[in-house]
Structure formats: C-alpha cells, structure tokens
Design an enzyme around this catalytic site. Sequence first.
Site, PDB file in Angstrom:
ATOM      1  N   HIS A 129     118.502 -73.234 -21.577  1.00  0.00           N
ATOM      2  CA  HIS A 129     119.146 -73.645 -20.339  1.00  0.00           C
ATOM      3  C   HIS A 129     120.122 -74.800 -20.507  1.00  0.00           C
ATOM      4  CE1 HIS A 129     116.956 -71.027 -17.685  1.00  0.00           C
ATOM      5  NE2 HIS A 129     115.782 -71.478 -18.085  1.00  0.00           N
ATOM      6  N   ARG A 149     113.346 -74.668 -28.009  1.00  0.00           N
ATOM      7  CA  ARG A 149     113.174 -73.480 -27.169  1.00  0.00           C
ATOM      8  C   ARG A 149     114.435 -72.640 -27.292  1.00  0.00           C
ATOM      9  NH1 ARG A 149     111.781 -73.586 -20.792  1.00  0.00           N
ATOM     10  NH2 ARG A 149     113.815 -74.608 -20.668  1.00  0.00           N
ATOM     11  N   ASP A 163     109.211 -71.134 -12.892  1.00  0.00           N
ATOM     12  CA  ASP A 163     109.464 -69.694 -12.940  1.00  0.00           C
ATOM     13  C   ASP A 163     108.213 -68.899 -12.596  1.00  0.00           C
ATOM     14  OD1 ASP A 163     112.244 -69.292 -13.640  1.00  0.00           O
ATOM     15  OD2 ASP A 163     111.776 -70.220 -15.552  1.00  0.00           O
TER      16      ASP A 163
END
Length: 256
Positions: free
Chosen positions: A41, A66, A168
């Site tokens: 992100h 990540r 999420d």
Amino acid sequence: MKQAAPGGTNPVLYHQSVPSFSMPEWAAAAGYDGVVLDLQHGELGLEAACGILRSIPRDNAYAYARVGSLDPAPILRLLDSGARGIVAPTVESRSQTEALVAATKYPPVGNRSLGPSRPALYPGDSYTEAGNRAVCAIAQIETKAGVDRAEEIVSTPGLDSVYIGPADLAVSYGLPGRGDWEDGPVREAIAYLREVTTAHGVTLGIYSGRPEYAAGLFADGLVDYVGLGIDLVLLNRAFGDTIAGLNSARSTGSNS
C-alpha cells in the site's frame, strides 16, 4: 518471531510506507523492535525497500516486508537484501500459503534460490538451514474466507506466523473498515485464530492503531506481536498535536 514470541517478549513493529532510511533508526531509538516495510500500500518500491533492509543491522530479527503478491522474484530480492520475514497479504487458501513458503524457504522446505548477496546474513554450519530458521513466512489473514480456511492455512508445513489485518477483515464481515475491535466478529476471529495457531505452534500477530488496545491483547494472551502504527499516520498525529498545541498556546496568550 517463531523463536522470540512464544513464552517470551512481545515484539512491537511499525509499518513503513515511505522510502526513508532514517525512519527505522528513529523507531528503534524509541523502543520499537522492528519494521514492516509496506510494498503493498505504501510509496515504497522494490529498490528502496532493498536499500532500507541493507541499512538495518543484520541481527535484527524483525526486519519484515509486506509484498503486494506472491510473485517469487521480488520476494527473493527482499530476502537476499536481509528481510527476516515476508508478509503475504490476503491469504485465503492452502495453495497460497504453500506458494509463500516455497518463495521464502530454501530446499527442502521451499524453492528459494541460493544467492547470498549480503555477508554473514545467516551464520551457521549450513547456510540454507540457518536461513530457514532465520526467515519467517507470514500469512496475512484479513478476510472472512481466510478465517474460514484458517485450519488449512495454518497447518501448511513451513508457515511460521499469521498476521491479522483487522480493517479489511471487518469490511469482509460488512463492518466499517477500522481496527481495534473490542467485540463482534473481528474479535471472535482473533480468538479463533489464537486457538488454531496455538494448536499448530504458529505465532499470531495483528495490526493495531492504539497502544492501549495492543496492551490489552497482550494481557489477554491473544497475540504474540503487534504492528503498532503506520509512519504516515504517526506523523500526521504528531503534526496535528503540534499545531493544536500552538493554537492552544496562542489562544491562552491572547486571553491573558
């Protein structure tokens, strides 16, 4: 994480989304144990992330990254640069978990190519065995589908840890996209994942935005480690507090 968390301290990491070499130093000085470099992100590209990893001391067991997908090529680059853990987002099946392990671990556990490009990264008699011990394969469970298939995910050979994405996960249950849930299906999912991970000897972590919430999870034994805060969110909070303090001082001064 697989060695330090069970029965020991609870490591605290932060999420880094900007290409800064200084950020990990300042975070470590403040008391953070490590970092999750966010290539999913954030603004971090592969080259910047690899550079940051090389700037982190080799003995830091919590230099994580990540990734945006299970493509083994960037995972390999990150590992060769010193990443001690790969977090794979939105894992919902055993096959995805197997792909994560294959990309993260050397044979015979996985298929990681041997290319030691950083000296003394994995000290030991066997470089590959030491590498497999040093590196964590971390499946991020952040959907109802992932929770429903937790048993098949967590029981995958070679998986070291599960990392919960609460915002999420909340959205997948039809809830607002926020973290730090005290009750409801997200909290129930955390408790369930604690049971499954404990049964299979896998550690459990979660992202949290509030220190008080993270402390409560530790006290209740629900998680082994946390990702506490995101660099841009922490900076935004500091900026806001600073300006609010200035405005308050100005207001007090004008009324005196």
